[in-house]
Design a protein around this motif. Structure first.
Motif, short mmCIF file in Angstrom:
data_model
loop_
_atom_site.label_atom_id
_atom_site.label_comp_id
_atom_site.label_asym_id
_atom_site.label_seq_id
_atom_site.Cartn_x
_atom_site.Cartn_y
_atom_site.Cartn_z
N THR A 28 -1.44 32.76 20.00
CA THR A 28 -3.15 33.00 19.53
C THR A 28 -4.04 31.93 19.74
OG1 THR A 28 -2.65 32.28 17.51
CG2 THR A 28 -2.72 34.51 18.50
N LEU A 29 -4.53 31.01 19.75
CA LEU A 29 -5.35 29.67 20.09
C LEU A 29 -5.28 28.74 18.32
CD1 LEU A 29 -8.06 30.56 22.58
CD2 LEU A 29 -5.60 29.82 23.39
N TRP A 30 -5.62 30.07 17.36
CA TRP A 30 -5.37 28.62 16.35
C TRP A 30 -4.75 27.18 16.20
CZ3 TRP A 30 -1.16 27.35 14.25
CH2 TRP A 30 -0.21 28.46 14.06
N TRP A 31 -3.17 27.42 17.18
CA TRP A 31 -2.63 26.32 16.80
C TRP A 31 -3.18 24.89 17.43
CZ3 TRP A 31 -0.90 24.59 21.76
CH2 TRP A 31 -0.46 25.84 22.16
N CYS A 32 -4.27 25.16 18.39
CA CYS A 32 -4.59 24.46 19.37
C CYS A 32 -5.84 23.95 18.96
CB CYS A 32 -4.38 24.37 20.33
SG CYS A 32 -6.20 25.92 20.98
N VAL A 33 -5.92 23.77 17.54
CA VAL A 33 -7.40 23.56 16.90
C VAL A 33 -7.53 22.75 16.02
CG1 VAL A 33 -9.68 24.37 15.76
CG2 VAL A 33 -8.88 26.29 17.31
N GLU A 34 -7.61 21.26 16.15
CA GLU A 34 -7.71 20.40 15.13
C GLU A 34 -8.01 20.55 13.60
OE1 GLU A 34 -6.45 16.47 14.06
OE2 GLU A 34 -6.48 17.40 16.42
N GLY A 35 -6.39 20.72 13.19
CA GLY A 35 -6.95 21.19 11.81
C GLY A 35 -6.23 22.41 11.28
N LYS A 36 -6.36 23.36 12.19
CA LYS A 36 -5.95 24.66 12.27
C LYS A 36 -4.55 25.15 12.17
CE LYS A 36 -10.31 25.92 11.71
NZ LYS A 36 -10.67 26.37 10.29
N ASP A 37 -3.64 24.50 12.54
CA ASP A 37 -2.26 24.45 12.70
C ASP A 37 -1.66 24.38 11.21
OD1 ASP A 37 0.77 24.81 12.84
OD2 ASP A 37 0.39 23.43 14.66
N PRO A 38 -0.79 25.54 10.07
CA PRO A 38 -0.90 24.61 9.59
C PRO A 38 1.19 24.23 9.34
CG PRO A 38 -1.15 27.31 9.45
CD PRO A 38 -1.06 26.45 10.59
N TRP A 39 1.39 24.38 10.82
CA TRP A 39 2.66 23.75 10.68
C TRP A 39 2.66 22.30 11.23
CZ3 TRP A 39 2.01 28.73 11.33
CH2 TRP A 39 2.72 29.75 10.57
N SER A 40 1.23 21.69 10.65
CA SER A 40 1.26 20.30 11.33
C SER A 40 0.81 19.97 10.38
CB SER A 40 0.14 20.28 12.65
OG SER A 40 0.03 18.61 13.18
N PRO A 41 1.78 18.06 9.92
CA PRO A 41 2.65 17.99 10.82
C PRO A 41 3.82 18.68 10.43
CG PRO A 41 2.05 16.72 8.62
CD PRO A 41 0.90 18.06 9.01
N TYR A 42 4.85 18.11 11.05
CA TYR A 42 6.34 19.46 11.45
C TYR A 42 7.34 18.72 10.24
CZ TYR A 42 3.79 20.45 15.12
OH TYR A 42 3.10 21.31 16.55
N ARG A 43 6.68 18.49 9.55
CA ARG A 43 7.61 17.79 7.81
C ARG A 43 7.42 18.48 6.30
NH1 ARG A 43 4.68 13.49 9.31
NH2 ARG A 43 3.18 13.22 7.05
N GLU A 44 8.66 19.10 5.72
CA GLU A 44 8.23 19.96 4.47
C GLU A 44 7.97 21.16 4.60
OE1 GLU A 44 7.19 17.31 0.96
OE2 GLU A 44 7.27 15.44 1.81
N ARG A 45 8.06 22.18 6.22
CA ARG A 45 7.55 23.55 6.88
C ARG A 45 8.93 24.12 6.75
NH1 ARG A 45 3.62 19.80 6.39
NH2 ARG A 45 1.48 20.51 6.56
#
Length: 90
Positions: A12-29
């Motif tokens: 889906t396109l949620w991950w390419c929208v700035e601020g919409k990726d719950p897994w970014s940054p990629y630590r403590e996740r």
């Protein structure tokens, strides 16, 4: 009880929208789970409770509970051979 595999969705396109990726940054996740539960809803709750900062990244979004952000599929015993879990750290 059944086994369930949960993973972030990237179809889906949620991950390419700035601020919409719950897994970014990629630590403590957490980036995936294999859980044993009665049904998919219970499996999602177990993953949510065991998750990391992905649960805190976007106000109002619980990515392990939301099918727009994550998949939850039953692992059946008639599937193909595959690696289900890798715990690898750099």
């Amino acid at each position: 009880m059944k086994f369930w595999r949960l993973a972030p969705r990237h179809d889906t396109l949620w991950w390419c929208v700035e601020g919409k990726d719950p897994w970014s940054p990629y630590r403590e996740r957490a980036f995936g789970f294999v859980v044993r539960a009665e049904d998919g809803e219970a499996a999602r709750w177990l993953a949510h409770e065991a998750g990391g900062k992905e649960n805190e990244t976007i106000d109002g979004v619980a990515p392990w509970l939301d099918a727009n952000y994550s998949t939850c599929e039953e692992l059946r015993d008639d599937g193909n051979a595959e690696v289900l879990l890798v715990n690898f750290r750099h």
